[in-house]
Design a protein around this motif. Structure first.
Motif, PDB file in Angstrom:
ATOM      1  N   TRP A 189      -7.556  13.604  -2.452  1.00 28.19           N
ATOM      2  CA  TRP A 189      -6.182  13.932  -2.814  1.00 28.19           C
ATOM      3  C   TRP A 189      -5.363  14.341  -1.596  1.00 28.19           C
ATOM      4  O   TRP A 189      -4.155  14.092  -1.527  1.00 28.19           O
ATOM      5  CB  TRP A 189      -6.150  15.042  -3.859  1.00 28.19           C
ATOM      6  N   ASP A 190      -6.017  15.011  -0.620  1.00 30.41           N
ATOM      7  CA  ASP A 190      -5.310  15.366   0.619  1.00 30.41           C
ATOM      8  C   ASP A 190      -4.777  14.112   1.306  1.00 30.41           C
ATOM      9  O   ASP A 190      -3.614  14.065   1.723  1.00 30.41           O
ATOM     10  CB  ASP A 190      -6.251  16.105   1.572  1.00 30.41           C
ATOM     11  N   LEU A 191      -5.637  13.108   1.436  1.00 32.96           N
ATOM     12  CA  LEU A 191      -5.228  11.884   2.119  1.00 32.96           C
ATOM     13  C   LEU A 191      -4.121  11.167   1.361  1.00 32.96           C
ATOM     14  O   LEU A 191      -3.145  10.682   1.958  1.00 32.96           O
ATOM     15  CB  LEU A 191      -6.430  10.964   2.292  1.00 32.96           C
TER      16      LEU A 191
ATOM     17  N   THR B  23      -3.992   4.120  -7.872  1.00 34.90           N
ATOM     18  CA  THR B  23      -4.080   5.347  -7.110  1.00 34.90           C
ATOM     19  C   THR B  23      -5.348   6.125  -7.454  1.00 34.90           C
ATOM     20  O   THR B  23      -6.019   6.668  -6.582  1.00 34.90           O
ATOM     21  CB  THR B  23      -2.840   6.221  -7.355  1.00 34.90           C
ATOM     22  N   GLU B  24      -5.691   6.197  -8.729  1.00 37.44           N
ATOM     23  CA  GLU B  24      -6.919   6.883  -9.123  1.00 37.44           C
ATOM     24  C   GLU B  24      -8.141   6.179  -8.545  1.00 37.44           C
ATOM     25  O   GLU B  24      -9.101   6.828  -8.105  1.00 37.44           O
ATOM     26  CB  GLU B  24      -7.007   6.941 -10.650  1.00 37.44           C
ATOM     27  N   SER B  25      -8.115   4.856  -8.496  1.00 38.87           N
ATOM     28  CA  SER B  25      -9.218   4.108  -7.884  1.00 38.87           C
ATOM     29  C   SER B  25      -9.332   4.454  -6.399  1.00 38.87           C
ATOM     30  O   SER B  25     -10.440   4.651  -5.881  1.00 38.87           O
ATOM     31  CB  SER B  25      -9.000   2.605  -8.059  1.00 38.87           C
ATOM     32  N   ALA B  26      -8.178   4.527  -5.712  1.00 37.51           N
ATOM     33  CA  ALA B  26      -8.192   4.880  -4.293  1.00 37.51           C
ATOM     34  C   ALA B  26      -8.716   6.293  -4.092  1.00 37.51           C
ATOM     35  O   ALA B  26      -9.487   6.562  -3.161  1.00 37.51           O
ATOM     36  CB  ALA B  26      -6.786   4.745  -3.717  1.00 37.51           C
TER      37      ALA B  26
ATOM     38  N   HIS C 213     -12.820   9.893  -2.085  1.00 33.67           N
ATOM     39  CA  HIS C 213     -13.668  11.051  -2.378  1.00 33.67           C
ATOM     40  C   HIS C 213     -15.130  10.726  -2.097  1.00 33.67           C
ATOM     41  O   HIS C 213     -15.866  11.545  -1.520  1.00 33.67           O
ATOM     42  CB  HIS C 213     -13.486  11.474  -3.834  1.00 33.67           C
ATOM     43  N   ALA C 214     -15.564   9.532  -2.494  1.00 38.19           N
ATOM     44  CA  ALA C 214     -16.952   9.129  -2.258  1.00 38.19           C
ATOM     45  C   ALA C 214     -17.246   9.028  -0.768  1.00 38.19           C
ATOM     46  O   ALA C 214     -18.332   9.418  -0.307  1.00 38.19           O
ATOM     47  CB  ALA C 214     -17.230   7.797  -2.958  1.00 38.19           C
ATOM     48  N   LEU C 215     -16.290   8.509   0.012  1.00 37.57           N
ATOM     49  CA  LEU C 215     -16.496   8.396   1.454  1.00 37.57           C
ATOM     50  C   LEU C 215     -16.529   9.764   2.125  1.00 37.57           C
ATOM     51  O   LEU C 215     -17.355  10.017   3.014  1.00 37.57           O
ATOM     52  CB  LEU C 215     -15.389   7.541   2.063  1.00 37.57           C
ATOM     53  N   LEU C 216     -15.639  10.663   1.694  1.00 33.46           N
ATOM     54  CA  LEU C 216     -15.558  11.969   2.332  1.00 33.46           C
ATOM     55  C   LEU C 216     -16.748  12.859   1.986  1.00 33.46           C
ATOM     56  O   LEU C 216     -17.074  13.790   2.742  1.00 33.46           O
ATOM     57  CB  LEU C 216     -14.257  12.669   1.926  1.00 33.46           C
TER      58      LEU C 216
ATOM     59  N   ARG D 167       0.830  -1.199   0.000  1.00 35.58           N
ATOM     60  CA  ARG D 167       0.000   0.000   0.000  1.00 35.58           C
ATOM     61  C   ARG D 167       0.866   1.251   0.000  1.00 35.58           C
ATOM     62  O   ARG D 167       0.606   2.219  -0.712  1.00 35.58           O
ATOM     63  CB  ARG D 167      -0.891  -0.023   1.243  1.00 35.58           C
ATOM     64  N   CYS D 168       1.930   1.225   0.804  1.00 35.79           N
ATOM     65  CA  CYS D 168       2.835   2.370   0.845  1.00 35.79           C
ATOM     66  C   CYS D 168       3.491   2.608  -0.512  1.00 35.79           C
ATOM     67  O   CYS D 168       3.547   3.724  -1.006  1.00 35.79           O
ATOM     68  CB  CYS D 168       3.909   2.141   1.909  1.00 35.79           C
TER      69      CYS D 168
END
Length: 516
Positions: free
Chosen positions: A108-110, A86-89, A94-97, A20-21
């Motif tokens: 993008w902040d996260l 990364t785009e999927s993440a 974004h959907a959760l926030l 993940r990192c």
């Protein structure tokens, strides 16, 4: 005197955390080594007192050349895979926030914050005393306006100070500008553990954050441990003093803690190994051994391998006796490598009791076929733990219990145990466990064990097969039964493999055992 259980796990993509990192760091942009990103002694900012868990990661910028040589870098950096993932993440975050009342924080902040941590490194620790826990985080190279802005938005999202309320109160302590958050609202006469008590400040260009204290295990019955909010505040201030004293050299820091020193020594005998991080887990002051189940929840190990009704993995294999777990991970050629050591005050029980650290050599690997995925290598010297079958029986899901119960009945017979032990005594000490390629997206779990004397093993195997087949007949037809050539076979039979193979296959003639 300590007993050690040691092993290596190799994977083309490493552990879940490493993957993940690496994913986020690579997908957001290429990395190059910079002089001002040299490794810093993060552990000197963490106190040694009450340390139960310490995790340190040096960052990919400090190991750019070694990282670029790995297969993971090739996959994530030289193919579209990293950018796609990364785009999927980003879309998922974004959907959760969007459902949150705090609209200033974006996906993008996260991702950018995680990218910063992966590239520059961080440390985290947990400290416990009297069943109360606080945590310390050290974030490297964080004194940048853009990074601080994202961090403040994340804190506002996590801490929820309330609309129109300031995020923190600023005070001067020991010449440092400390930012302290304390939520005014509380449930009854004690504070909300998950939302109260956070202090952070800059130590040079490193950001230090303290959270807590919290009650171990979030057990509601332990809430009275905090007499009132003043007690909570006092404990938070005590944790803050511990960190400042360690930084100023008044008390010992984690850099000289015995567990951290032991963790740094891991992997030194691996030629070509370049470590990038370490962790250590220690028992609490209330326990004489490590609470591995709590550690598992902390680092997202599944307690049950098969879900809610599955096997209690940690207890069954015997890791609950561990008094310390230390490890290092990093790069070795194209591979990501994790080196772990579990320490026990005496003989191990369970599956790990079969392992033999003295026979394990990390610089030598037994035969592993090309194309194998994740694999494990180890050494063993003993037969099954007599209590293991009982542990498996109580922890196994109902649909799988007949197999465990059958194995338990077999090993209850002394003659059977001697026959099985005769085979095990001629195996090893080295073994490898890996996934053999089979079909697309499928594989076969394979155990490969070294043998010093194949003829002796064949004789022991023949004797064990004769004994177990006799036992199967006795169980079905009675001890006085005299078999005849035209009699039906028992429900279970160890059937010899066709020549030139030397071995047996356990079968159920006529498929009389449906779960087999």
């Amino acid at each position: 005197m300590s007993s050690h259980c040691q092993g290596l796990i190799f994977s083309p993509l490493g552990l879940k955390t490493a993957f993940r990192c690496c994913l986020v760091a690579i997908a957001l942009g290429p990395m190059t080594a910079r002089g001002d990103d040299a490794a810093r002694p993060l552990s000197r900012l963490v106190p040694a007192r009450g340390l139960t868990f310490y995790f340190e990661y040096e960052g990919l910028r400090a190991h750019a050349d070694a990282w670029k040589a790995t297969a993971a870098h090739e996959i994530l950096c030289e193919t579209p895979a990293g950018a796609i993932l990364t785009e999927s993440a980003r879309r998922m975050l974004h959907a959760l926030l969007k459902k949150s009342a705090e609209k200033s924080l974006s996906g993008w902040d996260l991702l950018a914050l995680e990218d910063h941590l992966v590239q520059h490194g961080f440390a985290m620790s947990f400290h416990e005393e009297d069943q109360k826990t606080h945590s310390v985080f050290v974030l490297n190279d964080f004194k940048r306006d853009e990074t601080q802005g994202r961090f403040n938005r994340l804190l506002r999202y996590e801490l929820k100070p309330g609309e129109g309320q300031p995020l923190a109160r600023t005070t001067q302590v020991h010449g440092r500008e400390l930012h302290e958050f304390r939520k005014k609202e509380s449930d009854g006469d004690w504070p909300n553990f998950t939302e109260t008590g956070a202090t952070w400040w800059f130590e040079g260009d490193m950001l230090v954050l303290i959270r807590g204290p919290e009650v171990s295990g979030n057990d509601l019955q332990l809430r009275p441990l905090f007499d009132n909010e003043r007690d909570f505040t006092s404990l938070h201030r005590s944790a803050l003093k511990d960190v400042l004293d360690a930084i100023e050299g008044k008390t010992a820091s984690a850099s000289i803690h015995p567990g951290v020193v032991a963790a740094r020594a891991e992997g030194r005998d691996l030629e070509g190994f370049e470590p990038t991080g370490l962790f250590v887990a220690e028992p609490t002051m209330q326990l004489d051994q490590l609470d591995v189940l709590r550690l598992g929840r902390l680092i997202s190990w599944p307690r049950n391998a098969g879900g809610a009704a599955g096997i209690d993995f940690v207890r069954t294999i015997g890791l609950g006796r561990a008094r310390r777990v230390v490890g290092r991970w990093g790069f070795r050629g194209k591979a990501l490598v994790t080196d772990l050591r579990f320490e026990s005050p005496g003989p191990w029980k369970g599956v790990v009791g079969m392992l033999d650290p003295a026979g394990f050599h990390k610089d030598h690997l037994p035969a592993i076929p090309a194309g194998a995925g994740t694999f494990a290598v180890g050494s063993f010297h003993e037969g099954p733990d007599p209590e293991l079958s009982a542990k498996l029986r109580s922890a196994t899901a109902a649909q799988d219990r007949p197999l465990v119960e059958a194995a338990q009945r077999v090993l209850e017979d002394a003659n059977n145990r001697r026959a099985v032990q005769g085979v095990l005594d001629r195996l090893g000490p080295m073994y490898s466990l890996f996934i053999s390629p089979w079909r697309k997206n499928e594989g076969i779990l394979t155990l490969l064990v070294s043998v010093a004397d194949m003829d002796a093993l064949a004789r022991a195997l023949d004797a064990a097969a004769d004994r177990l087949n006799a036992f199967f007949r006795e169980q079905e037809f009675g001890e006085e039964y005299a078999p005849k050539p035209d009699d039906p076979p028992p429900a279970l039979v160890l059937e010899r493999l066709p020549a030139p193979e030397r071995g047996y296959c356990l079968v159920s003639p006529g498929k009389r055992v449906p779960w087999f």
